[in-house]
Design a protein around this motif. Structure first.
Motif, PDB file in Angstrom:
ATOM      1  N   ALA A  35      11.335  -4.772 -11.637  1.00 39.78           N
ATOM      2  CA  ALA A  35      10.617  -4.914 -12.907  1.00 39.78           C
ATOM      3  C   ALA A  35       9.112  -4.916 -12.673  1.00 39.78           C
ATOM      4  N   ASP A  36       8.685  -5.266 -11.470  1.00 40.34           N
ATOM      5  CA  ASP A  36       7.263  -5.300 -11.133  1.00 40.34           C
ATOM      6  C   ASP A  36       6.810  -4.031 -10.414  1.00 40.34           C
ATOM      7  N   ALA A  37       7.575  -2.956 -10.505  1.00 40.09           N
ATOM      8  CA  ALA A  37       7.246  -1.717  -9.804  1.00 40.09           C
ATOM      9  C   ALA A  37       5.850  -1.253 -10.172  1.00 40.09           C
ATOM     10  N   ASP A  38       5.120  -0.836  -9.184  1.00 44.40           N
ATOM     11  CA  ASP A  38       3.776  -0.265  -9.292  1.00 44.40           C
ATOM     12  C   ASP A  38       2.679  -1.292  -9.559  1.00 44.40           C
ATOM     13  N   ILE A  39       3.009  -2.567  -9.760  1.00 41.39           N
ATOM     14  CA  ILE A  39       1.978  -3.588  -9.936  1.00 41.39           C
ATOM     15  C   ILE A  39       1.340  -3.909  -8.592  1.00 41.39           C
ATOM     16  N   TYR A  40       2.144  -3.815  -7.525  1.00 40.21           N
ATOM     17  CA  TYR A  40       1.686  -4.153  -6.188  1.00 40.21           C
ATOM     18  C   TYR A  40       1.756  -2.918  -5.289  1.00 40.21           C
ATOM     19  N   SER A  41       0.914  -2.910  -4.261  1.00 36.33           N
ATOM     20  CA  SER A  41       0.862  -1.789  -3.325  1.00 36.33           C
ATOM     21  C   SER A  41       0.738  -2.280  -1.898  1.00 36.33           C
ATOM     22  N   VAL A  42       1.082  -1.386  -0.985  1.00 40.81           N
ATOM     23  CA  VAL A  42       0.822  -1.572   0.438  1.00 40.81           C
ATOM     24  C   VAL A  42      -0.214  -0.524   0.821  1.00 40.81           C
ATOM     25  N   ALA A  43      -1.280  -0.982   1.452  1.00 45.95           N
ATOM     26  CA  ALA A  43      -2.308  -0.054   1.934  1.00 45.95           C
ATOM     27  C   ALA A  43      -2.241  -0.017   3.459  1.00 45.95           C
ATOM     28  N   TYR A  44      -2.501   1.142   4.016  1.00 48.47           N
ATOM     29  CA  TYR A  44      -2.498   1.326   5.468  1.00 48.47           C
ATOM     30  C   TYR A  44      -3.887   1.739   5.920  1.00 48.47           C
ATOM     31  N   VAL A  45      -4.348   1.080   6.980  1.00 48.75           N
ATOM     32  CA  VAL A  45      -5.667   1.362   7.547  1.00 48.75           C
ATOM     33  C   VAL A  45      -5.507   1.357   9.065  1.00 48.75           C
ATOM     34  N   THR A  46      -5.993   2.394   9.728  1.00 48.13           N
ATOM     35  CA  THR A  46      -6.005   2.393  11.190  1.00 48.13           C
ATOM     36  C   THR A  46      -7.368   1.895  11.662  1.00 48.13           C
ATOM     37  N   VAL A  47      -7.349   1.172  12.774  1.00 50.62           N
ATOM     38  CA  VAL A  47      -8.570   0.607  13.353  1.00 50.62           C
ATOM     39  C   VAL A  47      -8.552   0.842  14.867  1.00 50.62           C
ATOM     40  N   PRO A  48      -9.740   0.848  15.499  1.00 47.25           N
ATOM     41  CA  PRO A  48      -9.783   1.142  16.933  1.00 47.25           C
ATOM     42  C   PRO A  48      -9.231   0.031  17.822  1.00 47.25           C
ATOM     43  N   SER A  49      -9.108  -1.201  17.291  1.00 46.99           N
ATOM     44  CA  SER A  49      -8.599  -2.308  18.110  1.00 46.99           C
ATOM     45  C   SER A  49      -8.065  -3.415  17.214  1.00 46.99           C
ATOM     46  N   THR A  50      -7.280  -4.304  17.816  1.00 46.36           N
ATOM     47  CA  THR A  50      -6.780  -5.438  17.037  1.00 46.36           C
ATOM     48  C   THR A  50      -7.926  -6.366  16.634  1.00 46.36           C
ATOM     49  N   THR A  76      -0.264   5.053  18.537  1.00 48.31           N
ATOM     50  CA  THR A  76      -0.904   6.250  19.068  1.00 48.31           C
ATOM     51  C   THR A  76      -1.127   7.226  17.925  1.00 48.31           C
ATOM     52  N   SER A  77      -2.371   7.630  17.743  1.00 51.38           N
ATOM     53  CA  SER A  77      -2.716   8.581  16.683  1.00 51.38           C
ATOM     54  C   SER A  77      -3.126   9.911  17.298  1.00 51.38           C
ATOM     55  N   ILE A  78      -2.521  10.971  16.791  1.00 56.41           N
ATOM     56  CA  ILE A  78      -2.861  12.329  17.223  1.00 56.41           C
ATOM     57  C   ILE A  78      -3.368  13.049  15.986  1.00 56.41           C
ATOM     58  N   TYR A  79      -4.568  13.590  16.063  1.00 53.95           N
ATOM     59  CA  TYR A  79      -5.201  14.171  14.885  1.00 53.95           C
ATOM     60  C   TYR A  79      -6.252  15.199  15.305  1.00 53.95           C
ATOM     61  N   ASN A  89      -5.509   5.446  21.044  1.00 52.36           N
ATOM     62  CA  ASN A  89      -4.754   4.211  20.818  1.00 52.36           C
ATOM     63  C   ASN A  89      -5.469   3.437  19.722  1.00 52.36           C
ATOM     64  N   GLU A  90      -4.723   3.038  18.706  1.00 49.97           N
ATOM     65  CA  GLU A  90      -5.285   2.300  17.583  1.00 49.97           C
ATOM     66  C   GLU A  90      -4.340   1.166  17.218  1.00 49.97           C
ATOM     67  N   ALA A  91      -4.737   0.388  16.236  1.00 49.82           N
ATOM     68  CA  ALA A  91      -3.867  -0.590  15.607  1.00 49.82           C
ATOM     69  C   ALA A  91      -3.753  -0.180  14.144  1.00 49.82           C
ATOM     70  N   LEU A  92      -2.668  -0.580  13.510  1.00 50.26           N
ATOM     71  CA  LEU A  92      -2.425  -0.243  12.114  1.00 50.26           C
ATOM     72  C   LEU A  92      -2.403  -1.524  11.288  1.00 50.26           C
ATOM     73  N   LEU A  93      -3.160  -1.536  10.206  1.00 47.84           N
ATOM     74  CA  LEU A  93      -3.130  -2.649   9.278  1.00 47.84           C
ATOM     75  C   LEU A  93      -2.198  -2.300   8.132  1.00 47.84           C
ATOM     76  N   MET A  94      -1.290  -3.197   7.826  1.00 50.13           N
ATOM     77  CA  MET A  94      -0.396  -3.055   6.675  1.00 50.13           C
ATOM     78  C   MET A  94      -0.819  -4.156   5.703  1.00 50.13           C
ATOM     79  N   ILE A  95      -1.396  -3.756   4.573  1.00 48.40           N
ATOM     80  CA  ILE A  95      -2.080  -4.672   3.669  1.00 48.40           C
ATOM     81  C   ILE A  95      -1.332  -4.752   2.345  1.00 48.40           C
TER      82      ILE A  95
END
Length: 144
Positions: A35-50, A76-79, A89-95
């Motif tokens: 019932a709360d669909a789309d009210i909340y989100s998960v954002a992803y951000v890559t960073v160079p270190s923890t 591991t990010s390949i781009y 080598n990076e870290a991933l933030l799940m927000i």
């Protein structure tokens, strides 16, 4: 006939036959947060270190742009960047945040991130544990 049935079987039979609407509705609301669909989100951000991730994460939570930031190390990010294939080598933030606050979250990350072009992508939460979704909403208020 009912003597040999277990208590759970009797209850299941009762609910399948009579389906009291108030009880069914109560259990339906507890089962998922669709019932709360789309009210909340998960954002992803890559960073160079923890460490950079911790700095950003603390700032996002302190500024009420995120309810929770998980730091997933050793990604591991390949781009391709500026015509070259890179592997870092990076870290991933799940927000976890409100969908309405993703633009403000993005601006905060862009202003505090060391990369020239930082990744900030978000996906709506389509379903989830209602108490958890409520907790996100309590920690990230809609901006005025």
């Amino acid at each position: 006939m009912l003597i040999g049935l277990k208590r759970t079987s009797v209850l299941a039979l009762y609910f399948s036959l009579f389906k009291p609407s108030s009880i069914s509705a109560q259990f339906a609301n507890m089962s998922s947060g669709s019932a709360d669909a789309d009210i909340y989100s998960v954002a992803y951000v890559t960073v160079p270190s923890t460490e950079v991730g911790k700095t950003l994460g603390h700032g996002l939570v302190k500024n009420k742009l995120a309810a929770c930031v998980n730091i997933i190390p050793q990604v591991t990010s390949i781009y391709e960047w500026k015509g070259e294939i890179n592997e870092d080598n990076e870290a991933l933030l799940m927000i976890k945040t409100r969908t309405s606050e993703v633009d403000r979250l993005t601006e905060y990350v862009r202003s505090n991130h060391p990369y020239e072009v930082c990744e900030v992508i978000s996906l709506p939460i389509k379903n989830g544990n209602p108490p958890y979704l409520k907790w996100i909403g309590e920690n990230v208020k809609e901006s005025q």
